[in-house]
Design a protein around this motif. Structure first.
Motif, mmCIF file in Angstrom:
data_model
loop_
_atom_site.group_PDB
_atom_site.id
_atom_site.type_symbol
_atom_site.label_atom_id
_atom_site.label_comp_id
_atom_site.label_asym_id
_atom_site.label_seq_id
_atom_site.Cartn_x
_atom_site.Cartn_y
_atom_site.Cartn_z
ATOM 1 N N ILE A 187 0.823 -1.209 0.000
ATOM 2 C CA ILE A 187 0.000 0.000 0.000
ATOM 3 C C ILE A 187 0.857 1.259 0.000
ATOM 4 O O ILE A 187 0.506 2.285 -0.609
ATOM 5 C CB ILE A 187 -0.979 -0.013 1.198
ATOM 6 N N LEU A 188 2.028 1.198 0.670
ATOM 7 C CA LEU A 188 2.920 2.359 0.665
ATOM 8 C C LEU A 188 3.453 2.650 -0.730
ATOM 9 O O LEU A 188 3.538 3.798 -1.160
ATOM 10 C CB LEU A 188 4.091 2.141 1.629
ATOM 11 N N GLY A 189 3.825 1.581 -1.432
ATOM 12 C CA GLY A 189 4.317 1.774 -2.796
ATOM 13 C C GLY A 189 3.275 2.426 -3.687
ATOM 14 O O GLY A 189 3.597 3.269 -4.532
ATOM 15 N N LEU A 190 2.012 2.041 -3.483
ATOM 16 C CA LEU A 190 0.943 2.633 -4.292
ATOM 17 C C LEU A 190 0.669 4.081 -3.884
ATOM 18 O O LEU A 190 0.373 4.937 -4.727
ATOM 19 C CB LEU A 190 -0.329 1.804 -4.147
ATOM 20 N N LEU A 191 0.787 4.393 -2.568
ATOM 21 C CA LEU A 191 0.501 5.751 -2.108
ATOM 22 C C LEU A 191 1.532 6.757 -2.611
ATOM 23 O O LEU A 191 1.223 7.948 -2.753
ATOM 24 C CB LEU A 191 0.443 5.786 -0.575
ATOM 25 N N ALA A 271 -6.841 12.563 -5.688
ATOM 26 C CA ALA A 271 -6.382 12.030 -4.407
ATOM 27 C C ALA A 271 -7.286 10.900 -3.924
ATOM 28 O O ALA A 271 -6.810 9.826 -3.528
ATOM 29 C CB ALA A 271 -6.334 13.154 -3.372
ATOM 30 N N ILE A 272 -8.606 11.123 -3.988
ATOM 31 C CA ILE A 272 -9.540 10.110 -3.479
ATOM 32 C C ILE A 272 -9.499 8.842 -4.334
ATOM 33 O O ILE A 272 -9.450 7.717 -3.817
ATOM 34 C CB ILE A 272 -10.966 10.687 -3.413
ATOM 35 N N VAL A 273 -9.529 9.000 -5.663
ATOM 36 C CA VAL A 273 -9.524 7.829 -6.549
ATOM 37 C C VAL A 273 -8.258 7.011 -6.365
ATOM 38 O O VAL A 273 -8.291 5.773 -6.218
ATOM 39 C CB VAL A 273 -9.688 8.271 -8.024
ATOM 40 N N LEU A 274 -7.128 7.681 -6.359
ATOM 41 C CA LEU A 274 -5.863 6.946 -6.254
ATOM 42 C C LEU A 274 -5.704 6.297 -4.884
ATOM 43 O O LEU A 274 -5.288 5.144 -4.769
ATOM 44 C CB LEU A 274 -4.694 7.892 -6.541
ATOM 45 N N ILE A 275 -6.050 7.047 -3.831
ATOM 46 C CA ILE A 275 -5.867 6.506 -2.481
ATOM 47 C C ILE A 275 -6.791 5.312 -2.234
ATOM 48 O O ILE A 275 -6.346 4.233 -1.817
ATOM 49 C CB ILE A 275 -6.113 7.608 -1.431
ATOM 50 N N PHE A 276 -8.071 5.498 -2.499
ATOM 51 C CA PHE A 276 -9.000 4.400 -2.218
ATOM 52 C C PHE A 276 -8.859 3.258 -3.210
ATOM 53 O O PHE A 276 -9.128 2.101 -2.869
ATOM 54 C CB PHE A 276 -10.436 4.943 -2.177
ATOM 55 N N GLY A 277 -8.410 3.556 -4.432
ATOM 56 C CA GLY A 277 -8.100 2.471 -5.360
ATOM 57 C C GLY A 277 -6.988 1.600 -4.823
ATOM 58 O O GLY A 277 -7.059 0.356 -4.879
ATOM 59 N N ALA A 278 -5.954 2.236 -4.270
ATOM 60 C CA ALA A 278 -4.849 1.472 -3.684
ATOM 61 C C ALA A 278 -5.326 0.667 -2.485
ATOM 62 O O ALA A 278 -4.953 -0.506 -2.303
ATOM 63 C CB ALA A 278 -3.732 2.439 -3.271
ATOM 64 N N ILE A 279 -6.192 1.273 -1.657
ATOM 65 C CA ILE A 279 -6.678 0.572 -0.456
ATOM 66 C C ILE A 279 -7.534 -0.631 -0.837
ATOM 67 O O ILE A 279 -7.393 -1.732 -0.269
ATOM 68 C CB ILE A 279 -7.465 1.556 0.433
ATOM 69 N N VAL A 280 -8.426 -0.459 -1.796
ATOM 70 C CA VAL A 280 -9.292 -1.569 -2.221
ATOM 71 C C VAL A 280 -8.468 -2.730 -2.751
ATOM 72 O O VAL A 280 -8.732 -3.913 -2.455
ATOM 73 C CB VAL A 280 -10.296 -1.088 -3.293
ATOM 74 N N PHE A 281 -7.422 -2.409 -3.516
ATOM 75 C CA PHE A 281 -6.562 -3.465 -4.057
ATOM 76 C C PHE A 281 -5.879 -4.234 -2.921
ATOM 77 O O PHE A 281 -5.830 -5.480 -2.927
ATOM 78 C CB PHE A 281 -5.523 -2.851 -4.992
ATOM 79 N N ILE A 304 -8.077 -2.998 8.008
ATOM 80 C CA ILE A 304 -9.030 -2.169 7.251
ATOM 81 C C ILE A 304 -9.235 -0.820 7.944
ATOM 82 O O ILE A 304 -9.217 0.239 7.318
ATOM 83 C CB ILE A 304 -10.376 -2.907 7.083
ATOM 84 N N LEU A 305 -9.438 -0.871 9.272
ATOM 85 C CA LEU A 305 -9.683 0.371 9.991
ATOM 86 C C LEU A 305 -8.457 1.296 9.963
ATOM 87 O O LEU A 305 -8.584 2.509 9.755
ATOM 88 C CB LEU A 305 -10.080 0.063 11.434
ATOM 89 N N TYR A 306 -7.269 0.699 10.170
ATOM 90 C CA TYR A 306 -6.065 1.534 10.117
ATOM 91 C C TYR A 306 -5.817 2.066 8.702
ATOM 92 O O TYR A 306 -5.364 3.198 8.521
ATOM 93 C CB TYR A 306 -4.844 0.765 10.616
ATOM 94 N N ALA A 307 -6.114 1.240 7.700
ATOM 95 C CA ALA A 307 -5.981 1.713 6.323
ATOM 96 C C ALA A 307 -6.952 2.862 6.060
ATOM 97 O O ALA A 307 -6.614 3.852 5.377
ATOM 98 C CB ALA A 307 -6.246 0.572 5.342
ATOM 99 N N GLY A 308 -8.171 2.743 6.632
ATOM 100 C CA GLY A 308 -9.135 3.840 6.495
ATOM 101 C C GLY A 308 -8.646 5.110 7.174
ATOM 102 O O GLY A 308 -8.813 6.215 6.648
ATOM 103 N N ILE A 309 -8.026 4.942 8.356
ATOM 104 C CA ILE A 309 -7.477 6.106 9.063
ATOM 105 C C ILE A 309 -6.371 6.759 8.247
ATOM 106 O O ILE A 309 -6.316 7.985 8.090
ATOM 107 C CB ILE A 309 -6.960 5.684 10.458
ATOM 108 N N VAL A 310 -5.473 5.928 7.702
ATOM 109 C CA VAL A 310 -4.372 6.462 6.893
ATOM 110 C C VAL A 310 -4.914 7.158 5.645
ATOM 111 O O VAL A 310 -4.496 8.267 5.294
ATOM 112 C CB VAL A 310 -3.384 5.330 6.510
ATOM 113 N N ALA A 311 -5.854 6.487 4.972
ATOM 114 C CA ALA A 311 -6.424 7.081 3.751
ATOM 115 C C ALA A 311 -7.165 8.374 4.074
ATOM 116 O O ALA A 311 -7.045 9.378 3.353
ATOM 117 C CB ALA A 311 -7.366 6.092 3.089
ATOM 118 N N GLY A 312 -7.945 8.346 5.151
ATOM 119 C CA GLY A 312 -8.665 9.555 5.537
ATOM 120 C C GLY A 312 -7.732 10.697 5.888
ATOM 121 O O GLY A 312 -7.999 11.857 5.549
ATOM 122 N N SER A 313 -6.626 10.360 6.561
ATOM 123 C CA SER A 313 -5.673 11.410 6.926
ATOM 124 C C SER A 313 -4.999 12.001 5.692
ATOM 125 O O SER A 313 -4.775 13.209 5.615
ATOM 126 C CB SER A 313 -4.624 10.860 7.897
#
Length: 609
Positions: A187-191, A271-281, A304-313
């Motif tokens: 996920i870091l590589g994608l972010l 930002a939203i498309v790329l971030i949540f696309g990476a998270i979903v993958f 999932i929750l921590y990924a949501g926190i990171v994505a939201g931040s």
């Protein structure tokens, strides 16, 4: 003779870095520094709130793995109860910390913004007239209101949100690594791919934010100009034209704002498309790991929750970045105002005036040459030499543009001459503080200024520590007492913005009373009776004659009734003294003054039947 040359005018942004980055926000540090304690308290509350937020996913993991996954039902219920009790405790800590953080940062935003507004206004009112020749009032007002509001948002909200989401981002990443190093690495590589568009569009948003603020300032300047000239606008029935002119400025501001909004919307979209696309993958990979048995359901839920926190931040940080870009543009504009430096400054080692004599001040102009900064090739005064004795009344006359008003501006040190010197009681005015110099000079300007105060405070403006009796005495001397007494609330009557509730003659008598209350050794009268009728002029002339006792008086006047009472008449033409003497002496010369007198006599001669 002393010859001095003024320095060139400093550029308004001479001290401002020309960087197109958020480094401009560093200029806010001096305004925030006095409130370190409040920032520390807000930081502590922020740490507690972030810690409580990061504890929630761990509690959910415990609930899923130890509660729902327990073989014994009773044991599972105990775990679920304990977990939910812990969750409530975490929520209580989060609520208290968030409320405390909100209060502290909101207070900081209001306090810092108020300090910035005060500092900018304090700086602007100390600028020389040269500054106001090139800076429109509406633009200054826009920077004091719209720009400071943006800074209030960044200090009172955005900084806190940026720190909060940075903590959540870092803490969430750490917990992601603890939960699943493999999925976190992916996920870091994608972010990393998300950073590039955010940076590129962030720069564009900043430029467009600055342009947007400039267009708003233009609209404010036009509105201020129109509103200050409403009688003229309506007299010429130009309301429609002026409304259209303002509409053009508003549309220009709207168009620029829409370009900024589109750029920011694009930034948010990417930002939203790329971030949540990476998270979903990554979550898809995690789901397969749970099916394969290499990861528990609780670990996946926690991930999932921590990924949501990171994505939201990250998403919140991109929003904050947009606000910061706008605030950077606003800060740059305010720092430009604070960076403006006037040539008219107090000397490092000021002199003092000798004790006031019974006759007033001695004024000496020694070979003074001056040209306005905007017209340096055209001398307003040229090699002017004049000695005015204490207690003397000197009238300055001449055609329009001869340099009469310029002489007053130099005496008040609104400008400095390019060469020569002006001395008050033998002291060069540039060796005095502005407070000392202007405290020794009273002026009644041709364009009378009446403030949005009552009559008492308008007159007391000349000497703030004056008593009510002294104010009333000055009003009597200026023939203003009677009409003030007839106002609905007497001296406590509100006079309206720019004195709109008074006639021109009444406004002028208020200004005369203000100058008389000041009781200066040098009195400057610029067409002081020009707006008075014959009866009021007679009353004011009598008052001025009494006021001239014990002080030196310089009068700019065209009316012979005023000029003839002067001890000496100085005739200016083309910035030079061309004639000097009494009324009768100058009429006998048959020169410039005689022509001016003849024109006035002809203008007032009775028309033949």
């Amino acid at each position: 003779m002393t010859t001095r040359t003024t320095s060139s005018t400093a550029s308004p942004d001479a001290d401002i870095p020309s960087k197109s980055s958020l480094s401009t926000l560093k200029g806010l540090i001096p305004f925030m520094a006095p409130y370190r304690r409040q920032f520390i308290l807000a930081g502590i509350a922020l740490l507690f709130a972030a810690g409580a937020t990061l504890a929630i996913p761990a509690a959910f993991k415990q609930m899923i793995d130890l509660g729902f996954g327990a073989s014994a039902t009773a044991r599972g219920i105990e775990n679920v109860n304990a977990t939910f009790l812990a969750l409530f405790g975490v929520a209580a800590v989060l609520a208290v910390a968030t409320a405390a953080r909100f209060y502290m940062v909101s207070w900081l935003g209001e306090r810092v913004t108020a300090d910035i507004r005060s500092a900018v206004y304090r700086h602007v009112v100390r600028q020389s007239p040269e500054f106001f020749e090139t800076t429109r009032t509406g633009e200054v007002l826009s920077r004091l209101t719209t720009d400071t509001t943006l800074i209030q948002a960044i200090v009172g909200t955005s900084i806190s949100l940026a720190l909060r989401n940075t903590l959540l981002f870092i803490g969430g990443l750490v917990m992601l690594f603890i939960t699943s190093p493999r999925l976190t690495s992916i996920i870091l590589g994608l972010l990393v791919l998300v950073v590039l568009p955010i940076v590129l569009f962030g720069r564009r948003v900043r430029k467009l934010s600055r342009d947007s603020q400039d267009r708003i300032a233009d609209a404010s300047a036009v509105a201020g100009e129109i509103l200050n000239a409403m009688p003229t606008v309506q007299a010429f029935t130009r309301e429609g034209y002026e409304a259209g002119r303002f509409g053009v400025e508003v549309e220009s501001a709207f168009t620029t704002a829409m370009r900024r909004i589109r750029a920011r919307a694009t930034l948010t979209l990417l930002a939203i498309v790329l971030i949540f696309g990476a998270i979903v993958f990554v979550l898809w990979l995690g789901a397969h790991a749970v099916i394969a048995g290499t990861m528990t359901g609780g670990e996946l839920g926690q991930f999932i929750l921590y990924a949501g926190i990171v994505a939201g931040s990250v998403g919140a940080l991109s929003e904050v970045m947009g606000d910061a870009q706008r605030a950077a543009g606003a800060t740059e504009r305010l720092l430009e105002l604070l960076g403006a430096r006037s040539d008219i400054q107090d000397p490092p080692h000021p002199a003092t005036l000798p004790a006031r004599t019974a006759n007033g001040a001695r004024v000496t102009l020694d070979n003074v040459t001056f040209a306005y900064p905007s017209r340096l090739q055209e001398a307003a005064l040229s090699h002017l030499a004049l000695e005015i004795q204490p207690g003397e009344t000197v009238a300055v006359v001449g055609p329009s543009g001869a340099g009469k008003t310029t002489l007053f501006q130099l005496l008040l040190r609104f400008y400095d001459p390019q060469s020569g010197s002006i001395r008050l009681d033998g002291v060069d005015v540039r060796d005095l503080t502005l407070q000392t110099l202007r405290g020794a000079v009273g002026i009644v300007p041709q364009d009378t200024v009446v403030f949005s105060l009552d009559a008492m405070e308008n007159i007391r403006y000349g000497r703030p520590d004056a008593t009510d009796d002294e104010v009333i005495a000055a009003a009597r001397m200026a023939a203003a007492h009677e009409f003030i007494e007839r106002l609905p609330e007497g001296y406590r009557s509100f006079l309206g913005e720019r004195g709109v509730r008074l006639s021109g003659g009444q406004r002028q008598r208020i200004a005369i009373a203000r100058a008389l209350l000041k009781n200066p050794p040098l009195l400057l009268l610029d067409e002081a009776t020009s707006a008075l009728d014959a009866e009021s002029e007679r009353l004011v002339q009598r008052a001025l004659e009494a006021a001239m006792i014990g002080r030196t008086t310089i009068i700019i006047a065209h009316r012979l009734a005023t000029v003839q009472r002067a001890d000496r008449i100085v005739v200016l033409d083309g910035g030079k003294i061309v004639e000097m003497g009494t009324h009768h002496e100058l009429v006998a010369l048959r020169g410039v003054y005689a022509n001016l007198a003849a024109l006035q006599f002809q203008a007032h001669a009775p028309v033949a039947a």
